[in-house]
Scaffold this motif. Structure first.
Motif, PDB file in Angstrom:
ATOM      1  N   PHE A 180       0.894  -1.237   0.049  1.00 22.71           N
ATOM      2  CA  PHE A 180       0.080   0.124   0.105  1.00 22.71           C
ATOM      3  C   PHE A 180       0.927   1.298  -0.014  1.00 22.71           C
ATOM      4  O   PHE A 180       0.686   2.140  -0.867  1.00 22.71           O
ATOM      5  CB  PHE A 180      -1.027   0.111   1.053  1.00 22.71           C
ATOM      6  N   MET A 181       2.026   1.375   0.787  1.00 19.97           N
ATOM      7  CA  MET A 181       2.658   2.318   0.692  1.00 19.97           C
ATOM      8  C   MET A 181       3.521   2.687  -0.465  1.00 19.97           C
ATOM      9  O   MET A 181       3.529   3.913  -0.936  1.00 19.97           O
ATOM     10  CB  MET A 181       3.745   2.140   2.065  1.00 19.97           C
ATOM     11  N   ASN A 182       4.065   1.556  -0.974  1.00 18.72           N
ATOM     12  CA  ASN A 182       4.566   1.565  -2.311  1.00 18.72           C
ATOM     13  C   ASN A 182       3.608   2.210  -3.603  1.00 18.72           C
ATOM     14  O   ASN A 182       4.093   3.084  -4.244  1.00 18.72           O
ATOM     15  CB  ASN A 182       4.928   0.454  -3.040  1.00 18.72           C
ATOM     16  N   ASN A 183       2.300   1.852  -3.470  1.00 15.00           N
ATOM     17  CA  ASN A 183       1.280   2.577  -4.504  1.00 15.00           C
ATOM     18  C   ASN A 183       1.118   3.885  -4.168  1.00 15.00           C
ATOM     19  O   ASN A 183       0.902   4.617  -4.897  1.00 15.00           O
ATOM     20  CB  ASN A 183      -0.034   1.609  -4.043  1.00 15.00           C
ATOM     21  N   GLN A 184       1.165   4.288  -2.880  1.00  9.99           N
ATOM     22  CA  GLN A 184       1.043   5.574  -2.485  1.00  9.99           C
ATOM     23  C   GLN A 184       2.085   6.444  -3.163  1.00  9.99           C
ATOM     24  O   GLN A 184       1.835   7.740  -3.452  1.00  9.99           O
ATOM     25  CB  GLN A 184       0.760   5.966  -1.192  1.00  9.99           C
ATOM     26  N   ASP A 185       3.328   6.102  -2.994  1.00 10.21           N
ATOM     27  CA  ASP A 185       4.566   6.853  -3.496  1.00 10.21           C
ATOM     28  C   ASP A 185       4.369   7.109  -4.924  1.00 10.21           C
ATOM     29  O   ASP A 185       4.964   7.986  -5.481  1.00 10.21           O
ATOM     30  CB  ASP A 185       5.766   6.016  -2.933  1.00 10.21           C
ATOM     31  N   SER A 186       4.144   5.966  -5.406  1.00  8.66           N
ATOM     32  CA  SER A 186       3.991   5.906  -7.177  1.00  8.66           C
ATOM     33  C   SER A 186       2.771   6.888  -7.497  1.00  8.66           C
ATOM     34  O   SER A 186       3.180   7.777  -8.320  1.00  8.66           O
ATOM     35  CB  SER A 186       3.750   4.239  -7.809  1.00  8.66           C
ATOM     36  N   HIS A 187       1.801   6.934  -6.928  1.00  6.59           N
ATOM     37  CA  HIS A 187       0.805   8.075  -7.175  1.00  6.59           C
ATOM     38  C   HIS A 187       1.271   9.530  -6.834  1.00  6.59           C
ATOM     39  O   HIS A 187       0.808  10.309  -7.661  1.00  6.59           O
ATOM     40  CB  HIS A 187      -0.503   7.602  -6.344  1.00  6.59           C
TER      41      HIS A 187
END
Length: 237
Positions: A180-187
């Motif tokens: 979830f944190m990686n997806n947030q960083d990519s967005h």
């Protein structure tokens, strides 16, 4: 003649004295009977509200509640008989709940659980357990204090989980959290995301809104015309 008169006078005096004594005896007997009846009526009134007369019904109620079957105990107290006995012993040993002069600890806990399980009022518990409202309220708070003393046994302080924990549940949660944190960083790194700054009314929305308002107004005016026609018709009659 004088002798006869004297005899008659003596006889009358004797009869009068006997009548007076009889009347006195009757008055005394009536007074005694009246006093006995008053005592019996007082005793009956006292027996009607005595604690001794309530004890058999109280014992029968508790026996039917926690000693007959697990089904009845679960329906009324939301736990079986074994759990009820364990809870009572725990409240007595760790919570400081004791037997009082007229109410046992088991009956106190039963009243407490009955109120919590069915949200019953004080009057309903009074009728069920054959106790006064003051007794029910008093021992409810006693059991509540004993339950609050068990917080150290049932409420555990949460401990932080280290990162190198081998618990499989923590590993699954950690993997999902990292994803979830990686997806947030990519967005956050993508600057081409469309952002809505403001809303504008489109012609389709305006047309739909106007048609809805017009239909509601037409329906309201039709009802008003019907009401007016009905009033004119009734007044003409």
């Amino acid at each position: 003649m004088r002798l006869i008169r004297r005899k008659n006078a003596r006889f009358l005096m004797l009869v009068r004295s006997l009548m007076n004594r009889t009347i006195m005896v009757l008055v005394v007997a009536i007074a005694i009977l009246w006093m006995n009846q008053n005592r019996e009526s007082r005793n009956r009134r006292r027996r009607r509200f005595s604690l001794v007369d309530r004890i058999p019904s109280q014992i029968t109620n508790m026996r039917d509640l926690v000693e007959v079957s697990d089904d009845d105990c679960k329906k009324m107290l939301r736990m079986d008989r074994v759990a009820f006995v364990r809870l009572c012993s725990l409240l007595q040993t760790a919570g400081g709940l004791n037997n009082s002069k007229y109410v046992t600890a088991q009956e106190k806990v039963a009243m407490f659980l009955s109120i919590l399980a069915h949200h019953t009022k004080n009057r309903s518990v009074m009728f069920q357990f054959k106790r006064s409202g003051q007794t029910v309220s008093k021992y409810f708070h006693h059991v509540l204090r004993a339950v609050l003393k068990l917080h150290s046994l049932f409420l555990v302080k949460p401990q932080p989980i280290p990162d190198d924990s081998t618990d499989p549940r923590w590993q699954k949660f950690k993997d999902r959290l990292d994803e979830f944190m990686n997806n947030q960083d990519s967005h956050d790194g993508n600057h081409n995301v469309d952002i809505i700054d403001s809303l504008e009314a489109t012609p389709e929305w305006t047309t739909w809104r106007d048609n809805l308002a017009q239909s509601m107004f037409n329906e309201w005016s039709a009802r008003q015309c019907c009401h007016l026609f009905l009033l004119v018709f009734l007044s003409s009659r």
